[in-house]
Design a protein around this motif. Structure first.
Motif, PDB file in Angstrom:
ATOM      1  N   UNK A 196       0.840  -1.207   0.000  1.00 35.64           N
ATOM      2  CA  UNK A 196       0.000   0.000   0.000  1.00 35.64           C
ATOM      3  C   UNK A 196       0.873   1.255   0.000  1.00 35.64           C
ATOM      4  N   UNK A 197       1.899   1.252   0.838  1.00 36.13           N
ATOM      5  CA  UNK A 197       2.761   2.421   0.954  1.00 36.13           C
ATOM      6  C   UNK A 197       3.495   2.680  -0.354  1.00 36.13           C
ATOM      7  N   UNK A 198       4.051   1.630  -0.964  1.00 39.33           N
ATOM      8  CA  UNK A 198       4.822   1.826  -2.189  1.00 39.33           C
ATOM      9  C   UNK A 198       3.980   2.487  -3.269  1.00 39.33           C
ATOM     10  N   UNK A 199       2.777   1.941  -3.495  1.00 43.40           N
ATOM     11  CA  UNK A 199       1.983   2.430  -4.618  1.00 43.40           C
ATOM     12  C   UNK A 199       1.319   3.774  -4.340  1.00 43.40           C
ATOM     13  N   UNK A 200       0.871   4.009  -3.120  1.00 39.24           N
ATOM     14  CA  UNK A 200       0.320   5.334  -2.815  1.00 39.24           C
ATOM     15  C   UNK A 200       1.438   6.374  -2.790  1.00 39.24           C
ATOM     16  N   UNK A 201       2.621   5.956  -2.359  1.00 34.30           N
ATOM     17  CA  UNK A 201       3.768   6.861  -2.336  1.00 34.30           C
ATOM     18  C   UNK A 201       4.151   7.269  -3.751  1.00 34.30           C
ATOM     19  N   UNK A 202       4.189   6.305  -4.659  1.00 29.17           N
ATOM     20  CA  UNK A 202       4.475   6.634  -6.055  1.00 29.17           C
ATOM     21  C   UNK A 202       3.379   7.521  -6.638  1.00 29.17           C
ATOM     22  N   UNK A 203       2.134   7.256  -6.246  1.00 26.05           N
ATOM     23  CA  UNK A 203       1.018   8.053  -6.750  1.00 26.05           C
ATOM     24  C   UNK A 203       1.184   9.526  -6.389  1.00 26.05           C
ATOM     25  N   UNK A 204       1.506   9.820  -5.128  1.00 23.48           N
ATOM     26  CA  UNK A 204       1.603  11.218  -4.706  1.00 23.48           C
ATOM     27  C   UNK A 204       2.908  11.874  -5.154  1.00 23.48           C
ATOM     28  N   UNK A 261       2.093  15.951  -6.379  1.00 21.55           N
ATOM     29  CA  UNK A 261       3.232  16.164  -5.482  1.00 21.55           C
ATOM     30  C   UNK A 261       3.156  17.504  -4.758  1.00 21.55           C
ATOM     31  N   UNK A 262       2.933  18.587  -5.502  1.00 23.95           N
ATOM     32  CA  UNK A 262       2.918  19.917  -4.882  1.00 23.95           C
ATOM     33  C   UNK A 262       1.757  20.071  -3.907  1.00 23.95           C
ATOM     34  N   UNK A 263       0.648  19.408  -4.191  1.00 31.86           N
ATOM     35  CA  UNK A 263      -0.530  19.548  -3.341  1.00 31.86           C
ATOM     36  C   UNK A 263      -0.393  18.725  -2.065  1.00 31.86           C
ATOM     37  N   UNK A 264       0.108  17.495  -2.191  1.00 30.14           N
ATOM     38  CA  UNK A 264       0.051  16.533  -1.093  1.00 30.14           C
ATOM     39  C   UNK A 264       1.401  16.247  -0.442  1.00 30.14           C
ATOM     40  N   UNK A 265       2.420  15.990  -1.260  1.00 35.88           N
ATOM     41  CA  UNK A 265       3.647  15.384  -0.721  1.00 35.88           C
ATOM     42  C   UNK A 265       4.815  16.345  -0.557  1.00 35.88           C
ATOM     43  N   UNK A 266       4.697  17.552  -1.098  1.00 34.09           N
ATOM     44  CA  UNK A 266       5.810  18.492  -1.030  1.00 34.09           C
ATOM     45  C   UNK A 266       6.163  18.853   0.407  1.00 34.09           C
ATOM     46  N   UNK A 267       5.167  18.903   1.284  1.00 32.23           N
ATOM     47  CA  UNK A 267       5.413  19.217   2.695  1.00 32.23           C
ATOM     48  C   UNK A 267       6.446  18.264   3.290  1.00 32.23           C
ATOM     49  N   UNK A 268       6.257  16.973   3.056  1.00 29.83           N
ATOM     50  CA  UNK A 268       7.171  15.985   3.638  1.00 29.83           C
ATOM     51  C   UNK A 268       8.562  16.080   3.022  1.00 29.83           C
ATOM     52  N   UNK A 269       8.625  16.424   1.739  1.00 29.90           N
ATOM     53  CA  UNK A 269       9.914  16.444   1.047  1.00 29.90           C
ATOM     54  C   UNK A 269      10.685  17.734   1.243  1.00 29.90           C
ATOM     55  N   UNK A 270      10.125  18.678   1.969  1.00 31.33           N
ATOM     56  CA  UNK A 270      10.914  19.864   2.285  1.00 31.33           C
ATOM     57  C   UNK A 270      12.041  19.520   3.257  1.00 31.33           C
ATOM     58  N   UNK A 280      14.959  14.021  10.324  1.00 36.26           N
ATOM     59  CA  UNK A 280      15.243  13.570  11.687  1.00 36.26           C
ATOM     60  C   UNK A 280      14.071  12.690  12.135  1.00 36.26           C
ATOM     61  N   UNK A 281      14.166  12.035  13.296  1.00 31.47           N
ATOM     62  CA  UNK A 281      13.030  11.228  13.767  1.00 31.47           C
ATOM     63  C   UNK A 281      11.724  11.999  13.862  1.00 31.47           C
ATOM     64  N   UNK A 282      11.795  13.314  14.060  1.00 33.58           N
ATOM     65  CA  UNK A 282      10.565  14.112  14.182  1.00 33.58           C
ATOM     66  C   UNK A 282       9.823  14.223  12.864  1.00 33.58           C
ATOM     67  N   UNK A 283      10.483  13.921  11.735  1.00 37.25           N
ATOM     68  CA  UNK A 283       9.833  14.075  10.420  1.00 37.25           C
ATOM     69  C   UNK A 283       9.035  12.846  10.009  1.00 37.25           C
ATOM     70  N   UNK A 284       9.037  11.800  10.831  1.00 36.72           N
ATOM     71  CA  UNK A 284       8.370  10.548  10.452  1.00 36.72           C
ATOM     72  C   UNK A 284       6.900  10.747  10.108  1.00 36.72           C
ATOM     73  N   UNK A 285       6.228  11.700  10.774  1.00 34.53           N
ATOM     74  CA  UNK A 285       4.806  11.946  10.514  1.00 34.53           C
ATOM     75  C   UNK A 285       4.543  13.383  10.079  1.00 34.53           C
ATOM     76  N   UNK A 286       5.551  14.015   9.497  1.00 37.26           N
ATOM     77  CA  UNK A 286       5.403  15.411   9.054  1.00 37.26           C
ATOM     78  C   UNK A 286       4.733  15.434   7.685  1.00 37.26           C
ATOM     79  N   UNK A 287       3.405  15.361   7.684  1.00 35.11           N
ATOM     80  CA  UNK A 287       2.630  15.233   6.462  1.00 35.11           C
ATOM     81  C   UNK A 287       1.696  16.421   6.261  1.00 35.11           C
ATOM     82  N   UNK A 288       1.375  16.671   5.017  1.00 32.55           N
ATOM     83  CA  UNK A 288       0.222  17.505   4.685  1.00 32.55           C
ATOM     84  C   UNK A 288      -1.023  16.759   5.163  1.00 32.55           C
ATOM     85  N   UNK A 289      -2.083  17.459   5.592  1.00 35.37           N
ATOM     86  CA  UNK A 289      -3.295  16.756   6.051  1.00 35.37           C
ATOM     87  C   UNK A 289      -3.839  15.731   5.064  1.00 35.37           C
ATOM     88  N   UNK A 290      -3.773  16.017   3.765  1.00 28.73           N
ATOM     89  CA  UNK A 290      -4.250  15.053   2.767  1.00 28.73           C
ATOM     90  C   UNK A 290      -3.420  13.768   2.816  1.00 28.73           C
TER      91      UNK A 290
END
Length: 252
Positions: A114-122, A128-137, A142-152
């Motif tokens: 599930x993670x691989x394919x949804x990860x590739x999707x976003x 990417x800019x809407x959903x996943x860019x937050x995490x990739x900034x 660090x360990x604190x970034x493990x759940x640093x996600x956009x709400x979507x």
């Protein structure tokens, strides 16, 4: 007569428990590796540069927002259990101890897929800019970034839970073990350090592999394993090489 929590109270309570767990599971590794590391641990740092304080604050703020969203998801999850619509069973003896262990492994493999394919999707340019860019900034996570996600993305990351609870017969202890393992592994791949003791085999997605993904968003989409990445040609193996007092990532 017992007082029953309202939906909002339950949501806030579960969110608080998630935050406390996050502070422990991410905070202890951060303390060990970033605040009080010995020379041996310091040599396992993947990127020489240390992340800034402002980055760490952003990681924590986004993670807290994600955990509040997860709290809402657990409230919905509890509603499903109460109406009996999931594959939950109450006693380990109903399916046996061997099945409990196998169901844990199945949860891990389902989540990895599930993670691989949804990860590739976003990572698609339209999402990417809407959903996943937050995490990739956080290119030096660090360990604190493990759940640093956009709400979507936080909502999307919970999608594996309905798949599991509606398709796989599960016991609450097995599900708790899976969620705990998921959290710990997510912290590990965002650790920013890659101790040899945490490497279990060539099939494993390591902290170095995922750290490189934060620098090159076109490779290493997996979570626990490298199976899907290798099958789909998106795996780029990097390893650490000692160069005097410095550590560099170099191609295999």
């Amino acid at each position: 007569m017992e007082a029953k929590l309202s939906s909002i109270e339950l949501w806030l309570l579960v969110s608080l428990l998630f935050v406390l767990r996050y502070l422990i599971l991410a905070g202890i590794p951060f303390l060990v590796f970033y605040v009080t590391p010995g020379r041996r641990l310091q040599r396992t740092k993947i990127q020489e540069k240390r992340p800034s304080g402002s980055q760490i604050r952003r990681e924590i703020l986004y993670s807290l927002l994600t955990l509040v969203i997860y709290g809402l998801g657990i409230w919905i999850f509890l509603e499903w259990i109460q109406d009996g619509s999931t594959m939950h069973y109450k006693s380990i003896s109903d399916y046996g101890l061997a099945y409990a262990f196998l169901s844990f492994l199945l949860m891990v493999f389902l989540h990895d897929t599930y993670f691989y394919w949804t990860h590739r999707l976003i990572h698609h340019k339209s999402l990417f800019r809407i959903i996943h860019k937050v995490h990739h900034q956080f290119t030096n996570p660090t360990p604190w970034s493990a759940f640093s996600f956009h709400p979507f993305e936080a909502v999307l990351s919970m999608g594996v839970i309905p798949i599991i609870v509606f398709l796989v017969p599960w016991h609450q202890y097995t599900l708790i073990a899976f969620i705990s393992f998921m959290t710990l592994y997510d912290v590990y791949i965002h650790l920013g350090f890659d101790p040899v003791l945490l490497r279990l085999g060539s099939w494993q997605n390591t902290a170095s592999d995922h750290n490189y993904h934060h620098q090159n968003a076109r490779v290493n989409y997996g979570l626990y394993f490298t199976f899907w990445d290798q099958l789909m040609g998106t795996y780029k193996k990097y390893h650490r090489k000692s160069m005097g007092n410095k550590i560099a990532l170099v191609k295999d």
